[in-house]
Design a protein around this motif. Structure first.
Motif, PDB file in Angstrom:
ATOM      1  N   THR A 206      29.367  29.045  40.860  1.00  0.00           N
ATOM      2  CA  THR A 206      29.275  29.128  39.731  1.00  0.00           C
ATOM      3  C   THR A 206      28.780  30.357  38.935  1.00  0.00           C
ATOM      4  O   THR A 206      29.777  30.483  38.258  1.00  0.00           O
ATOM      5  CB  THR A 206      29.219  27.818  38.651  1.00  0.00           C
ATOM      6  OG1 THR A 206      26.952  27.969  39.188  1.00  0.00           O
ATOM      7  CG2 THR A 206      28.995  25.999  39.175  1.00  0.00           C
ATOM      8  N   PHE A 207      27.593  30.800  40.125  1.00  0.00           N
ATOM      9  CA  PHE A 207      27.159  32.139  39.024  1.00  0.00           C
ATOM     10  C   PHE A 207      28.896  33.394  39.270  1.00  0.00           C
ATOM     11  O   PHE A 207      28.823  33.933  38.622  1.00  0.00           O
ATOM     12  CB  PHE A 207      26.831  32.276  39.903  1.00  0.00           C
ATOM     13  CG  PHE A 207      25.706  33.429  39.425  1.00  0.00           C
ATOM     14  CD1 PHE A 207      24.114  33.548  38.685  1.00  0.00           C
ATOM     15  CD2 PHE A 207      25.744  34.416  39.773  1.00  0.00           C
ATOM     16  CE1 PHE A 207      23.376  34.503  38.453  1.00  0.00           C
ATOM     17  CE2 PHE A 207      25.575  35.160  39.344  1.00  0.00           C
ATOM     18  CZ  PHE A 207      24.094  35.508  38.952  1.00  0.00           C
ATOM     19  N   CYS A 208      29.128  33.211  40.325  1.00  0.00           N
ATOM     20  CA  CYS A 208      30.311  34.080  40.659  1.00  0.00           C
ATOM     21  C   CYS A 208      31.917  33.892  40.671  1.00  0.00           C
ATOM     22  O   CYS A 208      32.631  34.656  40.660  1.00  0.00           O
ATOM     23  CB  CYS A 208      30.340  34.810  42.341  1.00  0.00           C
ATOM     24  SG  CYS A 208      28.557  35.064  42.892  1.00  0.00           S
ATOM     25  N   ALA A 209      32.503  32.773  39.496  1.00  0.00           N
ATOM     26  CA  ALA A 209      33.532  32.103  39.497  1.00  0.00           C
ATOM     27  C   ALA A 209      33.663  33.364  38.229  1.00  0.00           C
ATOM     28  O   ALA A 209      35.462  33.586  38.416  1.00  0.00           O
ATOM     29  CB  ALA A 209      33.428  31.235  39.076  1.00  0.00           C
ATOM     30  N   ASP A 210      33.339  34.451  37.860  1.00  0.00           N
ATOM     31  CA  ASP A 210      33.828  34.507  36.403  1.00  0.00           C
ATOM     32  C   ASP A 210      34.091  35.489  37.233  1.00  0.00           C
ATOM     33  O   ASP A 210      34.021  36.784  36.337  1.00  0.00           O
ATOM     34  CB  ASP A 210      33.354  33.948  35.157  1.00  0.00           C
ATOM     35  CG  ASP A 210      31.838  35.340  34.904  1.00  0.00           C
ATOM     36  OD1 ASP A 210      31.382  35.638  36.754  1.00  0.00           O
ATOM     37  OD2 ASP A 210      31.135  34.811  34.170  1.00  0.00           O
ATOM     38  N   THR A 211      34.011  36.713  37.848  1.00  0.00           N
ATOM     39  CA  THR A 211      33.216  37.415  38.253  1.00  0.00           C
ATOM     40  C   THR A 211      34.611  38.580  38.204  1.00  0.00           C
ATOM     41  O   THR A 211      35.132  39.893  37.275  1.00  0.00           O
ATOM     42  CB  THR A 211      33.274  38.118  39.851  1.00  0.00           C
ATOM     43  OG1 THR A 211      32.281  37.335  40.617  1.00  0.00           O
ATOM     44  CG2 THR A 211      33.285  39.218  39.933  1.00  0.00           C
TER      45      THR A 211
END
Length: 224
Positions: A50-55
Motif C-alpha cells: 500500500t505504501f509504494c503503490a502510488d510511487t
C-alpha cells in the motif's frame, strides 16, 4: 534527493506506517522471541504494497503531471527508482523499530527450547532484517509495477492483495512449501538450523529484479 523525499514520504504516509507498527506490536500477541519475525513479516508486506503503490501514480493525480511530462524519460525513470529506494529504506527502518517494540511491550521469552542467549537473539534479529528487507522490496516493487501497468494505484494494491491472500494462507504453505513468498513466516521453528525457507526469499529476489528491469519499459509505453 530532498525533493524526492518530500514527494514520496509525506507526513501522512510516515504517520500511518509508524502508527501501524505500534498498534501491531500492541495487539499481535507473541510468546517467544522467534515468533516476533513471524508476527511482522506478512503485515509489513501488506504495508509495503500500500505504501509504494502510488510511487508512479502520484504524478498522474497531482498538479505536477504536466511538468513531469516535460522532463526527459531517463530522468523520470531515475526519479521513480530513487523514490522506491527512499520508501523501502524508510519501511525497513519501521520494520526494525517494530521488532524492538514487540520486546518493549510484550517482553517475549528468549530461552525457547534452550536456544536463548545474546548471540542467538542477535542472530535471529539479523536473519529477520534480511528476510523482511527482501519481503519489503518484493511487495513494494510489485505494487508499483502493477500501478504503472494499469495507471491506477488501486489496481496495484488489489492485484498484490490477491497474491498476498493466496500465499499467506494454509493453501500457500501446503502447496508452495519452501518456495512460498512467505517461507520465512512458515519456517520450521523447531529446527533453527533449517534454512530451506531461503528458497522462497530467492523467488522474491528474482521476481523483484525482473520487476525493476521491466519498469522503465512500462513507464515509457504508458507515457507515449
Amino acid at each position: 534527493m530532498i525533493q524526492e523525499m518530500k514527494i514520496s514520504l509525506t507526513v501522512q504516509k510516515q504517520a500511518y506506517a509508524i502508527f501501524f507498527v505500534v498498534i501491531l506490536s500492541l495487539v499481535r500477541g507473541v510468546t517467544d522471541s522467534d515468533e516476533v519475525g513471524i508476527a511482522l513479516e506478512a503485515p509489513m508486506a501488506a504495508l509495503a504494497l500500500t505504501f509504494c503503490a502510488d510511487t508512479y501514480t502520484q504524478e498522474i493525480v497531482s498538479r505536477r503531471s504536466e511538468l513531469w511530462r516535460l522532463c526527459p524519460m531517463k530522468r523520470r525513470v531515475r526519479a521513480i527508482y530513487r523514490r522506491m529506494v527512499i520508501q523501502e529504506v524508510f519501511l525497513l527502518f519501521v520494520a526494525t523499530a517494530g521488532y524492538g517494540l514487540f520486546f518493549l511491550f510484550q517482553n517475549p521469552r528468549t530461552d525457547r527450547m534452550g536456544t536463548g542467549g545474546p548471540e542467538s537473539e542477535i542472530c535471529r534479529f539479523f536473519i529477520y532484517i534480511a528476510a523482511v528487507a527482501v519481503t519489503l522490496g518484493f511487495w513494494g516493487l510489485l505494487s508499483n509495477l502493477l500501478s504503472c501497468l494499469f495507471r491506477n494505484m488501486w489496481a496495484g494494491i488489489g492485484g498484490c492483495l490477491i497474491l498476498w491472500l493466496l500465499t499467506y494462507s494454509s493453501f500457500g504453505d501446503k502447496y508452495l512449501g519452501v518456495w512460498n513468498l512467505f517461507s520465512y513466516t512458515f519456517r520450521n521453528l523447531e529446527d533453527s538450523g533449517d534454512f530451506r525457507w531461503i528458497c522462497g526469499k530467492m523467488v522474491c529476489v528474482c521476481i523483484g529484479i525482473l520487476a525493476a528491469a521491466v519498469l522503465p519499459g512500462i513507464i515509457r509505453r504508458q507515457e507515449r
